[in-house]
Design a protein around this motif. Structure first.
Motif, PDB file in Angstrom:
ATOM      1  N   ILE A 289      11.792  13.040  -6.163  1.00 12.67           N
ATOM      2  CA  ILE A 289      12.525  14.074  -5.430  1.00 12.67           C
ATOM      3  C   ILE A 289      11.581  15.242  -5.178  1.00 12.67           C
ATOM      4  CG2 ILE A 289      13.415  15.333  -7.444  1.00 12.67           C
ATOM      5  CD1 ILE A 289      16.162  15.279  -5.702  1.00 12.67           C
ATOM      6  N   SER A 290      11.812  15.943  -4.074  1.00 13.89           N
ATOM      7  CA  SER A 290      11.055  17.154  -3.773  1.00 13.89           C
ATOM      8  C   SER A 290      11.918  18.361  -4.093  1.00 13.89           C
ATOM      9  CB  SER A 290      10.654  17.187  -2.294  1.00 13.89           C
ATOM     10  OG  SER A 290       9.840  16.093  -1.966  1.00 13.89           O
TER      11      SER A 290
ATOM     12  N   PHE B  55      11.919  25.642   3.157  1.00 12.89           N
ATOM     13  CA  PHE B  55      13.036  24.920   3.772  1.00 12.89           C
ATOM     14  C   PHE B  55      13.276  25.421   5.200  1.00 12.89           C
ATOM     15  CE2 PHE B  55      17.635  24.661   4.610  1.00 12.89           C
ATOM     16  CZ  PHE B  55      17.840  23.299   4.470  1.00 12.89           C
TER      17      PHE B  55
ATOM     18  N   TRP C 183      14.295  21.839   8.065  1.00 12.07           N
ATOM     19  CA  TRP C 183      15.009  20.747   7.423  1.00 12.07           C
ATOM     20  C   TRP C 183      16.511  20.975   7.367  1.00 12.07           C
ATOM     21  CZ3 TRP C 183      10.954  21.290   3.117  1.00 12.07           C
ATOM     22  CH2 TRP C 183       9.794  20.583   3.458  1.00 12.07           C
TER      23      TRP C 183
ATOM     24  N   THR D 225      13.833  15.828   5.096  1.00 16.43           N
ATOM     25  CA  THR D 225      13.180  16.006   3.805  1.00 16.43           C
ATOM     26  C   THR D 225      11.681  15.789   4.007  1.00 16.43           C
ATOM     27  OG1 THR D 225      13.320  13.692   3.116  1.00 16.43           O
ATOM     28  CG2 THR D 225      15.215  15.086   2.602  1.00 16.43           C
TER      29      THR D 225
ATOM     30  N   HIS E 237       9.643  13.971   2.259  1.00 20.87           N
ATOM     31  CA  HIS E 237       9.151  12.678   1.783  1.00 20.87           C
ATOM     32  C   HIS E 237      10.069  11.584   2.324  1.00 20.87           C
ATOM     33  CE1 HIS E 237       8.094   9.451  -1.015  1.00 20.87           C
ATOM     34  NE2 HIS E 237       7.018  10.139  -1.333  1.00 20.87           N
TER      35      HIS E 237
ATOM     36  N   GLU F  16      14.868  12.486  -1.874  1.00 21.13           N
ATOM     37  CA  GLU F  16      15.775  13.554  -1.485  1.00 21.13           C
ATOM     38  C   GLU F  16      15.128  14.903  -1.772  1.00 21.13           C
ATOM     39  OE1 GLU F  16      19.683  12.879  -3.128  1.00 21.13           O
ATOM     40  OE2 GLU F  16      19.859  10.955  -2.090  1.00 21.13           O
ATOM     41  N   LEU F  17      15.846  15.990  -1.437  1.00 22.46           N
ATOM     42  CA  LEU F  17      15.297  17.343  -1.515  1.00 22.46           C
ATOM     43  C   LEU F  17      16.266  18.259  -2.247  1.00 22.46           C
ATOM     44  CD1 LEU F  17      13.236  19.560  -0.588  1.00 22.46           C
ATOM     45  CD2 LEU F  17      14.602  19.750   1.506  1.00 22.46           C
TER      46      LEU F  17
ATOM     47  N   VAL G 217      16.899  22.230  -2.776  1.00 21.93           N
ATOM     48  CA  VAL G 217      16.542  23.513  -2.169  1.00 21.93           C
ATOM     49  C   VAL G 217      16.962  24.621  -3.123  1.00 21.93           C
ATOM     50  CG1 VAL G 217      16.837  25.039  -0.193  1.00 21.93           C
ATOM     51  CG2 VAL G 217      16.921  22.548   0.124  1.00 21.93           C
TER      52      VAL G 217
ATOM     53  N   ALA H 105      23.511  22.392   2.908  1.00 21.12           N
ATOM     54  CA  ALA H 105      22.776  21.226   2.438  1.00 21.12           C
ATOM     55  C   ALA H 105      23.351  19.999   3.134  1.00 21.12           C
ATOM     56  CB  ALA H 105      22.876  21.099   0.929  1.00 21.12           C
TER      57      ALA H 105
ATOM     58  N   ARG I 159      21.071  13.929   1.660  1.00 20.40           N
ATOM     59  CA  ARG I 159      19.770  13.857   0.987  1.00 20.40           C
ATOM     60  C   ARG I 159      19.241  15.227   0.589  1.00 20.40           C
ATOM     61  NH1 ARG I 159      15.899   9.817   1.692  1.00 20.40           N
ATOM     62  NH2 ARG I 159      14.535  11.331   2.652  1.00 20.40           N
ATOM     63  N   GLN I 160      20.114  16.259   0.607  1.00 19.38           N
ATOM     64  CA  GLN I 160      19.714  17.603   0.200  1.00 19.38           C
ATOM     65  C   GLN I 160      20.698  18.146  -0.833  1.00 19.38           C
ATOM     66  OE1 GLN I 160      19.627  19.842   3.853  1.00 19.38           O
ATOM     67  NE2 GLN I 160      17.632  19.021   4.448  1.00 19.38           N
TER      68      GLN I 160
END
Length: 196
Positions: A69-70, A77, A82, A87, A89, A93-94, A96, A104, A107-108
């Motif tokens: 995950i990032s 952001f 995004w 994301t 990658h 997922e991301l 924030v 969001a 995947r956020q």
């Protein structure tokens, strides 16, 4: 245990963007720090479309393959665009970190209660892989809180003179131990362990 690392392209004088980073222009003017993603003949096995030098590809793919995950701060952001669900990658997922309201998307995940909570959420979501920090603010906060295990710099041989600095003011010295150095024609990859 899931590790926490930061890996970022940086100029020799410590900038992660050119002048004037903004929404839709996250790299700022010039955007030369990521030219090495497309400067070679060897395709990345992790990022479709990236063609790196033979010297860079194994190092880059090994680091990118670790990401579960990032975790990015709000400036990164916003500047990266995004908000529509992207994301950094392709397979991760991301999270924030923001004290300001943000939407969001799929995947956020939004965390507004500080870097410790953001890293805890990211570790849980990363599974058996690692957390990849992005941006100067989130990285500096995580370093100050003692939450970072590795610092990876993809140092590009350019002096930008201005832009957004990678490391902001820290409360004291943080010692790093060199682990690996890979020299490539257009970038030098430097991997450091954070000394505790």
């Amino acid at each position: 245990m899931t590790g926490v690392f930061v890996a970022h392209a940086v100029s020799v004088d410590g900038f992660i963007t050119g002048r004037g980073p903004s929404h839709g222009n996250g790299l700022g003017d010039g955007g030369v720090l990521f030219d090495w993603y497309f400067g070679g003949d060897t395709p990345s096995r992790v990022f479709e479309g990236f063609r790196l030098s033979a010297e860079s590809v194994d190092f880059f793919d090994a680091v990118a393959g670790r990401v579960g995950i990032s975790l990015a701060g709000r400036n990164t952001f916003d500047d990266s665009g995004w908000e529509g669900g992207g994301t950094p990658h392709p397979a991760a997922e991301l999270v924030v970190l923001s004290h300001r309201p943000a939407l969001a998307a799929d995947r956020q995940h939004l965390v507004s209660t500080g870097i410790e909570d953001a890293v805890a959420v990211a570790r849980e979501l990363a599974g058996d892989k690692d957390v990849a920090l992005m941006g100067g603010g989130a990285t500096t906060a995580a370093l100050a809180a003692g939450l970072v295990d590795e610092v990876i710099l993809h140092q590009v041989p350019v002096l930008l003179g201005a832009g957004r600095r990678f490391f902001q003011e820290l409360p004291g010295h943080i010692r790093l131990r060199p682990v690996e150095v890979v020299a490539a024609p257009d970038v030098t990859h430097l991997r450091y362990a954070v000394v505790r």
